[in-house]
Design an enzyme around this catalytic site. Structure first.
Site, PDB file in Angstrom:
ATOM      1  N   SER A  12      77.517  16.604  -1.609  1.00  0.00           N
ATOM      2  CA  SER A  12      76.825  15.637  -0.738  1.00  0.00           C
ATOM      3  C   SER A  12      77.535  15.516   0.607  1.00  0.00           C
ATOM      4  O   SER A  12      76.902  15.507   1.667  1.00  0.00           O
ATOM      5  CB  SER A  12      76.806  14.254  -1.390  1.00  0.00           C
ATOM      6  OG  SER A  12      75.935  14.242  -2.476  1.00  0.00           O
ATOM      7  N   GLY A  83      67.469  20.031  -2.440  1.00  0.00           N
ATOM      8  CA  GLY A  83      66.676  18.872  -2.015  1.00  0.00           C
ATOM      9  C   GLY A  83      67.353  18.130  -0.877  1.00  0.00           C
ATOM     10  O   GLY A  83      66.695  17.631   0.044  1.00  0.00           O
ATOM     11  N   ARG A 111      59.178  19.899  -5.698  1.00  0.00           N
ATOM     12  CA  ARG A 111      59.775  18.548  -5.686  1.00  0.00           C
ATOM     13  C   ARG A 111      59.123  17.665  -4.620  1.00  0.00           C
ATOM     14  O   ARG A 111      58.734  18.144  -3.561  1.00  0.00           O
ATOM     15  CB  ARG A 111      61.291  18.663  -5.491  1.00  0.00           C
ATOM     16  CG  ARG A 111      61.923  19.403  -6.667  1.00  0.00           C
ATOM     17  CD  ARG A 111      63.406  19.547  -6.535  1.00  0.00           C
ATOM     18  NE  ARG A 111      64.068  18.260  -6.511  1.00  0.00           N
ATOM     19  CZ  ARG A 111      65.356  18.107  -6.223  1.00  0.00           C
ATOM     20  NH1 ARG A 111      66.097  19.154  -5.935  1.00  0.00           N
ATOM     21  NH2 ARG A 111      65.898  16.912  -6.230  1.00  0.00           N
ATOM     22  N   SER A 155      67.128   6.030  -3.422  1.00  0.00           N
ATOM     23  CA  SER A 155      67.408   7.452  -3.178  1.00  0.00           C
ATOM     24  C   SER A 155      68.274   7.613  -1.942  1.00  0.00           C
ATOM     25  O   SER A 155      67.880   7.238  -0.834  1.00  0.00           O
ATOM     26  CB  SER A 155      66.100   8.231  -2.992  1.00  0.00           C
ATOM     27  OG  SER A 155      66.361   9.452  -2.322  1.00  0.00           O
ATOM     28  N   ASP A 309      73.354  12.226 -11.138  1.00  0.00           N
ATOM     29  CA  ASP A 309      73.693  13.645 -11.315  1.00  0.00           C
ATOM     30  C   ASP A 309      74.565  13.898 -12.543  1.00  0.00           C
ATOM     31  O   ASP A 309      74.745  15.040 -12.953  1.00  0.00           O
ATOM     32  CB  ASP A 309      74.403  14.180 -10.065  1.00  0.00           C
ATOM     33  CG  ASP A 309      73.453  14.241  -8.870  1.00  0.00           C
ATOM     34  OD1 ASP A 309      72.226  14.233  -9.086  1.00  0.00           O
ATOM     35  OD2 ASP A 309      73.947  14.279  -7.735  1.00  0.00           O
ATOM     36  N   LYS A 336      64.161  16.395 -10.500  1.00  0.00           N
ATOM     37  CA  LYS A 336      65.376  17.020  -9.975  1.00  0.00           C
ATOM     38  C   LYS A 336      65.162  18.540  -9.954  1.00  0.00           C
ATOM     39  O   LYS A 336      64.044  19.009  -9.978  1.00  0.00           O
ATOM     40  CB  LYS A 336      66.583  16.617 -10.820  1.00  0.00           C
ATOM     41  CG  LYS A 336      66.936  15.148 -10.675  1.00  0.00           C
ATOM     42  CD  LYS A 336      67.434  14.854  -9.273  1.00  0.00           C
ATOM     43  CE  LYS A 336      67.738  13.396  -9.059  1.00  0.00           C
ATOM     44  NZ  LYS A 336      68.064  13.088  -7.672  1.00  0.00           N
ATOM     45  N   ARG A 384      73.066  22.003 -13.308  1.00  0.00           N
ATOM     46  CA  ARG A 384      73.726  20.977 -14.124  1.00  0.00           C
ATOM     47  C   ARG A 384      73.358  21.092 -15.604  1.00  0.00           C
ATOM     48  O   ARG A 384      74.129  20.711 -16.479  1.00  0.00           O
ATOM     49  CB  ARG A 384      73.429  19.571 -13.584  1.00  0.00           C
ATOM     50  CG  ARG A 384      74.004  19.378 -12.177  1.00  0.00           C
ATOM     51  CD  ARG A 384      74.160  17.931 -11.781  1.00  0.00           C
ATOM     52  NE  ARG A 384      74.196  17.813 -10.331  1.00  0.00           N
ATOM     53  CZ  ARG A 384      75.284  18.009  -9.574  1.00  0.00           C
ATOM     54  NH1 ARG A 384      76.432  18.330 -10.134  1.00  0.00           N
ATOM     55  NH2 ARG A 384      75.217  17.888  -8.265  1.00  0.00           N
TER      56      ARG A 384
HETATM   57  C1  S3P Z   1      72.025  13.312  -3.192  1.00  0.00           C
HETATM   58  C2  S3P Z   1      71.296  12.257  -3.669  1.00  0.00           C
HETATM   59  C3  S3P Z   1      70.712  12.228  -5.013  1.00  0.00           C
HETATM   60  C4  S3P Z   1      71.360  13.266  -5.920  1.00  0.00           C
HETATM   61  C5  S3P Z   1      71.479  14.609  -5.261  1.00  0.00           C
HETATM   62  C6  S3P Z   1      72.324  14.501  -4.006  1.00  0.00           C
HETATM   63  C7  S3P Z   1      72.541  13.258  -1.823  1.00  0.00           C
HETATM   64  O1  S3P Z   1      69.329  12.509  -4.930  1.00  0.00           O
HETATM   65  O2  S3P Z   1      70.651  13.411  -7.120  1.00  0.00           O
HETATM   66  O3  S3P Z   1      72.070  15.561  -6.116  1.00  0.00           O
HETATM   67  O4  S3P Z   1      73.407  14.080  -1.462  1.00  0.00           O
HETATM   68  O5  S3P Z   1      72.085  12.387  -1.071  1.00  0.00           O
HETATM   69  P1  S3P Z   1      68.217  11.355  -4.682  1.00  0.00           P
HETATM   70  O6  S3P Z   1      68.404  10.798  -3.330  1.00  0.00           O
HETATM   71  O7  S3P Z   1      66.906  12.074  -4.816  1.00  0.00           O
HETATM   72  O8  S3P Z   1      68.446  10.360  -5.781  1.00  0.00           O
END
Ligand code: S3P
Length: 425
Positions: A12, A83, A111, A155, A309, A336, A384
């Site tokens: 992240s 994502g 997604r 989110s 996660d 996911k 994962r």
């Molecule tokens: C993330 C936020 C989460 C997480 C993803 C990384 C991020 O997703 O599941 O692996 O880096 O902001 P969501 O915002 O869809 O919950």
């Protein structure tokens, strides 16, 4: 399980540093940058948008030309499996003076993107997607207006997308989240010199060009902490075997990420945090874990976004716990990298576990339902799931085969080598 392990840089945080460095004036040095394929998707997108990116092992230098220094890419930007790349970049691209096309692999094209399309449109963005919800996304950059956005869902990606778009808006953009999610974007924005304020669950960012805005972002030299979400596979593996002793160095321990440590501790895991220090707004420390008998339990509610996660690993531990593990309020798991509820239920059953699948979670029976046996696992291309079942397989009777296991490199390219190194046979 015995020994010490170094983790890849946090996924992240690496994404956010790469994007902000590309919008800053000057060259940023990002050390211990994640080797994850996802973060390299982000680097490649920023490169295609004109930032100069140099990768030297895990040090990445990104030379940006300021918030208006990006230029249009002649080909579609490819977010791969990520994502985070797609949703965060959509926020940045919405405020540019050129058009872009953002695409990704088969999983990412399934997604939901409406969650970022909707608020960005409120800001005046011109975004089109397949069925108004899916990639490829076509984004015609334009001048954005600041909004006050009440997020309908918890989110971090949606929050971050709006905050990054807010850099290009004409006033102060605010985002209120229903429950807390990881705050790496807020911390990174502050590090790079944006004008940002947090007040409870509301975050405000001032447009760079707005009245009293900072006008620009400043290049930084930053260290990325190790990825706690990757550490969790080793915490779980070590917990499963009585004489384990594993030390994990330099792990990111930001409080919006450490709920999994509380959950594991409540379940009886033996995990110690050592040498905590603060580093560029983030918290870093070491984790020492020993084997323990896990009790299991129920997890749901406001905790879910904070451990989202880590839920695949947690669920796959279920059959090794006394009471089993029940996950509630986690329908997000279905959108996911794979439908993680279905993937967990199917593969756990293949190993002989007793599982109840629900729309928003699952209930995995504990030790009393019998020991797991080795099986052939289909991770559905989801990193994962592959890693969680490698750990579950270690403690099962017989051999487990994980098909297409190299999908693990989406977040952790050396995972199997590291697991093998620590496993004493
Ligand atoms: C993330 C936020 C989460 C997480 C993803 C990384 C991020 O997703 O599941 O692996 O880096 O902001 P969501 O915002 O869809 O919950």
């Amino acid at each position: 399980m015995n020994g010490a392990v170094e983790l890849p840089g946090d996924k992240s945080i690496s994404h956010r540093y790469a994007m902000l460095a590309a919008l800053a004036d000057g060259t940023s040095e990002l050390r211990h940058f994640s080797a994850a394929a996802d973060c390299h998707s982000t680097l490649n997108c920023m490169k295609a948008l004109g930032a100069k990116v140099k990768v030297d092992k895990d040090t990445v230098r990104v030379a940006g030309s300021g918030p208006h220094g990006l230029s249009s890419s002649w080909r579609a930007l490819d977010a791969g499996n990520s994502g985070t790349t797609m949703r965060l970049l959509a926020g940045i691209l919405a405020g540019q003076s050129f058009s872009s096309k953002l695409t990704g692999d088969d999983s990412l094209q399934k997604r939901p993107m409406k969650r970022v399309i909707a608020p960005l449109r409120e800001m005046g963005a011109d975004i089109r997607g397949r069925d108004d919800n899916f990639a490829p996304l076509e984004i015609r950059g334009t001048k954005l207006k600041a909004i006050d956005y009440q997020m309908p869902m918890a989110s971090a990606q949606v929050k971050s997308s709006v905050l990054l778009a807010g850099l290009f808006a004409d006033g102060i953009t605010s985002v209120s989240e229903p429950t807390r999610t990881r705050d790496h974007t807020e911390i990174a924005l502050e590090e790079f010199g944006a004008n940002i304020e947090k007040n409870g669950k509301t975050i405000r960012v001032r447009g760079l060009g707005a009245e009293n805005g900072s006008g620009k972002l400043t290049a930084k030299s930053l260290d990325v902490p190790g990825d706690l979400s990757s550490a969790v596979f080793f915490l779980a593996a070590a917990s499963l075997f009585p004489d384990s002793n594993v030390l994990i160095h330099n792990v990111g321990l930001n409080p919006t990420r450490t709920a999994i440590l509380d959950v594991l501790a409540e379940m009886g895991a033996s995990i110690q945090m050592l040498g905590l220090k603060s580093s560029q707004g983030e918290i870093i420390g070491d984790l020492a874990v020993k084997g323990a008998s896990l009790k299991g339990g129920v997890i749901g509610g406001e905790r879910i976004p904070l451990v989202i996660d880590e839920l695949p690993m947690l669920a796959a531990l279920g059959p090794y716990t006394e009471e089993g593990i029940e996950i509630r309020d986690a329908a997000e798991l279905r959108v996911k990298e794979s439908d993680r509820i279905a993937a967990l239920a199917e593969n756990l059953r293949r190993m002989g576990a007793k599982v109840e699948e629900r729309p928003d979670g699952l209930k995995v029976a504990g030790r009393h339902a019998g020991k797991l046996h080795g099986a052939e696992i289909d991770p559905r291309g989801d990193h994962r799931i592959a890693m969680a079942f490698a750990v579950a397989g270690l403690a099962a009777d017989g051999n487990t085969v994980i098909r297409n296991a190299d999908c693990a490199s989406v977040s952790f390219s050396t995972f199997f080598a590291e697991l093998n190194r620590l496993a004493e046979r």
